[in-house]
Enzyme design. Structure first.
Site, PDB file in Angstrom:
ATOM      1  N   ARG A  90      37.300  74.128  62.819  1.00 22.35           N
ATOM      2  CA  ARG A  90      37.426  73.422  61.497  1.00 22.35           C
ATOM      3  C   ARG A  90      36.166  73.148  61.085  1.00 22.35           C
ATOM      4  NH1 ARG A  90      42.350  70.734  62.882  1.00 22.35           N
ATOM      5  NH2 ARG A  90      44.116  71.627  62.298  1.00 22.35           N
ATOM      6  N   LYS A 149      41.886  66.689  62.367  1.00 18.94           N
ATOM      7  CA  LYS A 149      42.987  65.702  61.469  1.00 18.94           C
ATOM      8  C   LYS A 149      43.571  64.202  62.334  1.00 18.94           C
ATOM      9  CE  LYS A 149      43.167  69.979  58.279  1.00 18.94           C
ATOM     10  NZ  LYS A 149      44.725  70.528  57.536  1.00 18.94           N
ATOM     11  N   HIS A 202      36.622  78.617  57.213  1.00 22.66           N
ATOM     12  CA  HIS A 202      38.227  79.482  57.721  1.00 22.66           C
ATOM     13  C   HIS A 202      37.942  80.388  57.803  1.00 22.66           C
ATOM     14  CE1 HIS A 202      40.672  75.960  57.651  1.00 22.66           C
ATOM     15  NE2 HIS A 202      41.281  76.882  57.444  1.00 22.66           N
ATOM     16  N   HIS A 262      46.369  72.858  65.115  1.00 20.97           N
ATOM     17  CA  HIS A 262      47.866  72.376  64.166  1.00 20.97           C
ATOM     18  C   HIS A 262      49.252  71.765  64.799  1.00 20.97           C
ATOM     19  CE1 HIS A 262      47.150  77.032  62.879  1.00 20.97           C
ATOM     20  NE2 HIS A 262      46.302  76.137  62.127  1.00 20.97           N
ATOM     21  N   TYR A 299      49.700  83.453  61.456  1.00 25.65           N
ATOM     22  CA  TYR A 299      48.603  85.132  61.709  1.00 25.65           C
ATOM     23  C   TYR A 299      49.985  85.850  62.708  1.00 25.65           C
ATOM     24  CZ  TYR A 299      45.235  81.245  61.491  1.00 25.65           C
ATOM     25  OH  TYR A 299      44.670  80.138  60.873  1.00 25.65           O
TER      26      TYR A 299
END
Length: 293
Positions: A145, A169, A239, A265, A274
């Protein structure tokens, strides 16, 4: 006061990113203004009040995704208030998210990206050009990211394992592999950076022309400038390269769980989107290649 405490809770206990906390703060400011206009306090808020507020948000023209974010924030906020004893029940429990159309991730064909990066490799002369190329190579070569790219420090590069330590994250760390050519580019860039900025050099991997840590809008401009050369689509953000990376891996037979781990993720649901891109690509190839299609 309760709003501030909740935001502190998200920051220090839940360890949400600054970006997420700011988004929550904006939603709560909007809700606080609504309660002020209605002359209500938190323990007077019931389900009907929240339904009215959500309906007003939708009627004002906000997108369903934005309204759903409002619902999510309110659910978290009132759950926190119930735990703290500020309210006697959670009026947001029964709120239901709005239906939103599924959007496939926007990508750029890997063949175009590879051709662009190969061309840029042969053309780079200045430090800025090499840095810009490395930004593109890292985003497309690792799927990280934007925030993760900005956070990479020189010491996060593991030459022995050919991998980069990424802070994702909620401060979760993961190791992302890099191919040999990308690793060589990183080392070459680091040597040039050290030579160019002997004094006051930042330990951040990606820096400005003055050796200071790179910032989000700078990366956006680098990516947009380069993607403009290979695509006319309106979305040309960092992104898009993350999506292109994941789709390329899937197209070439990579395991979905492996892609999930590389992307950072939390669950497979986010990664499975995807598979739709790959399915659409297969359909397109079939229609072009089969004589009766």
């Amino acid at each position: 006061m309760q709003y501030e405490r909740f935001l502190n809770y998200l920051t220090h206990e839940r360890r949400f990113s600054n970006h997420t906390v700011i988004a929550y703060a904006l939603e709560l400011e909007r809700f606080e203004s609504f309660l002020g206009a209605e002359q209500m306090v938190l323990d007077q808020v019931g389900y009907r009040v929240l339904r009215f507020y959500i309906s007003a948000q939708k009627e004002s023209g906000r997108a369903s995704t934005s309204v759903n974010r409002t619902i999510s924030v309110l659910k978290s906020f009132f759950k926190y208030l119930l735990r703290e004893g500020v309210v006697r029940q959670n009026p947001a429990t029964a709120l239901k998210s709005l239906r939103t159309p599924k959007k496939l991730p926007v990508t750029v064909e890997k063949e175009k990206l590879v051709a662009l990066l190969d061309q840029k490799t042969s053309e780079t002369q200045t430090f800025a050009e090499r840095r810009d190329l490395l930004v593109m190579e890292l985003l497309f070569g690792t799927g990280i990211r934007l925030s993760e790219l900005l956070a990479i420090a020189d010491e996060d590069i593991d030459g022995y394992g050919r991998q980069i330590r990424i802070l994702g994250k909620r401060n979760k760390q993961r190791l992302v592999p890099v191919h040999d050519l990308l690793y060589d580019q990183i080392i070459s860039y680091q040597m040039e950076k050290k030579s160019a900025f002997l004094q006051n050099m930042s330990n951040h991997l990606i820096v400005t022309n003055r050796g200071k840590p790179a910032y989000a809008s700078m990366i956006y401009q680098i990516v947009k400038k380069n993607l403009t050369l290979v695509t006319s689509q309106s979305k040309r953000s960092p992104h898009v390269l993350r999506h292109s990376f994941a789709t390329s891996l899937l197209d070439n037979g990579a395991d979905l769980n492996a892609i999930k781990e590389i992307l950072g993720h939390a669950g497979l649901v986010a990664t499975q989107v995807y598979t739709h891109n790959s399915a659409e690509r297969l359909k397109s190839i079939y229609k072009q290649a089969h004589p009766k299609a």
